[in-house]
Motif scaffolding. Structure first.
Motif, mmCIF file in Angstrom:
data_model
loop_
_atom_site.group_PDB
_atom_site.id
_atom_site.type_symbol
_atom_site.label_atom_id
_atom_site.label_comp_id
_atom_site.label_asym_id
_atom_site.label_seq_id
_atom_site.Cartn_x
_atom_site.Cartn_y
_atom_site.Cartn_z
ATOM 1 N N ALA A 179 0.754 -1.255 0.101
ATOM 2 C CA ALA A 179 -0.241 0.069 -0.023
ATOM 3 C C ALA A 179 0.876 1.189 0.010
ATOM 4 C CB ALA A 179 -1.036 -0.167 1.450
ATOM 5 N N PHE A 180 1.885 1.276 0.867
ATOM 6 C CA PHE A 180 2.880 2.546 0.922
ATOM 7 C C PHE A 180 3.687 2.757 -0.529
ATOM 8 C CE2 PHE A 180 3.250 4.135 5.427
ATOM 9 C CZ PHE A 180 1.691 3.878 5.765
ATOM 10 N N SER A 181 3.727 1.462 -1.115
ATOM 11 C CA SER A 181 4.708 1.667 -2.192
ATOM 12 C C SER A 181 3.996 2.408 -3.359
ATOM 13 C CB SER A 181 4.915 0.139 -2.813
ATOM 14 O OG SER A 181 3.874 -0.398 -3.376
ATOM 15 N N TRP A 182 2.670 2.510 -3.325
ATOM 16 C CA TRP A 182 1.807 3.141 -4.242
ATOM 17 C C TRP A 182 1.834 4.773 -3.573
ATOM 18 C CZ3 TRP A 182 0.287 2.050 -8.831
ATOM 19 C CH2 TRP A 182 0.070 0.852 -9.181
ATOM 20 N N ILE A 183 1.958 5.043 -2.310
ATOM 21 C CA ILE A 183 2.483 6.256 -2.095
ATOM 22 C C ILE A 183 3.678 6.768 -2.897
ATOM 23 C CG2 ILE A 183 2.668 8.030 -0.243
ATOM 24 C CD1 ILE A 183 0.983 6.391 1.528
ATOM 25 N N GLY A 184 4.634 5.950 -2.727
ATOM 26 C CA GLY A 184 6.038 6.063 -3.463
ATOM 27 C C GLY A 184 5.917 6.399 -4.869
ATOM 28 N N ALA A 185 5.088 5.508 -5.591
ATOM 29 C CA ALA A 185 4.938 5.799 -6.693
ATOM 30 C C ALA A 185 4.277 7.031 -7.233
ATOM 31 C CB ALA A 185 3.870 4.534 -7.412
#
Length: 289
Positions: A179-185
């Motif tokens: 989920a947090f990797s989508w914030i990074g994206a």
């Protein structure tokens, strides 16, 4: 070989336009897996990326366990082993969320080198580029978690529940990391350089991880900080993992995420994925136009 000329009414620019992406869920999944494979192969050729990614969480385990362990009171006990068991869920959660910075930097680097523009010229699902990247980051995070768990066992961390519950705890951690990797994206698509993506990916993670129940019980915080920490998505996953691992802790507050941490963790992660995947794909398509 015979060359055919375009129709008189056809614009030459339209002949050179990029092919339209193919639709369909199956095609989108296949495209995402191709991009994920590309990133995993790239990671295997640059092993120092994985090695450096392991150093920080291992340092946190050692420092918090042996430097602060004897001075922390957990459930009325100042035992270093009790604090170590209390701590590890927080370290695991911090590790998966800090991978966000790497995800954002990787996407920003691809943008900077023009690789994303090449992907746009291919007849592939637009969201597949980002989905494939986040899946590859998830695989890297899973490998990091395996190594970190072995280090934790070496310093004395133990679980006290069934294997199924322990695996469920790690599944929640990986879901939060995804989920947090989508914030990074989204951050990677919004900045101009990988350096800016790294800084932007870390600066907000420190308050998220430290204003939580990861390292100290929330009851030790200032009264106005306690509700923030208890409703923090990060805290919900940490509390859920402590319950699933059977690690000692403190009695949860009356806040709903602390009373039902597993459900809270699932809901928070699903909402973050839904929101930031939508924003990231929209940002990607906007740049395409």
């Amino acid at each position: 070989m015979t060359l055919t000329s375009p129709d008189p009414g056809t614009s030459p620019h339209r002949e050179l336009a990029a092919p339209r992406p193919r639709g369909g869920v199956v095609q989108s999944v296949n495209d995402s897996l191709v991009i994920a494979k590309r990133n995993v192969i790239r990671l295997s050729r640059i092993p120092e990326m994985l090695i450096f990614g392991l150093i920080q969480p291992v340092m946190f385990v050692v420092l918090f366990s042996f430097v602060f362990g004897g001075s922390m009171m957990i459930g009325g006990s100042t035992s270093a082993s009790d604090y170590r068991n209390f701590l590890m869920a927080g370290i695991f959660a911090q590790t998966v969320t800090f991978a966000t910075a790497g995800a954002g930097a990787g996407i920003a680097d691809d943008m900077h080198k023009g690789l994303i523009d090449r992907f746009r010229s291919l007849p592939m699902a637009r969201g597949a580029v980002l989905t494939g990247r986040t899946l590859a980051d998830l695989m890297q995070t899973a490998l990091t978690m395996v190594v970190l768990a072995m280090v934790a066992l070496l310093v004395g961390w133990r679980t006290h529940t069934s294997a199924g519950e322990v695996l469920a705890g790690f599944a929640l951690l990986l879901l939060l990391g995804y989920a947090f990797s989508w914030i990074g994206a989204l951050i990677g698509l919004s900045v101009r350089t990988p350096e800016a993506a790294t800084s932007g990916g870390l600066i907000w993670l420190f308050p998220v991880t430290f204003i939580s129940n990861a390292f100290v019980p929330t009851e030790n915080m200032a009264s106005w900080l306690q509700p923030i920490a208890e409703w923090n998505p990060f805290s919900a996953t940490v509390q859920a993992c402590r319950e699933l691992f059977g690690n000692p802790g403190v009695s949860p507050s009356d806040a709903w995420p602390m009373v039902h941490p597993v459900w809270a963790s699932l809901i928070w992660s699903a909402l973050i994925i839904l929101l930031f995947r939508t924003l990231s794909v929209r940002k990607y398509r906007g740049a395409d136009g």
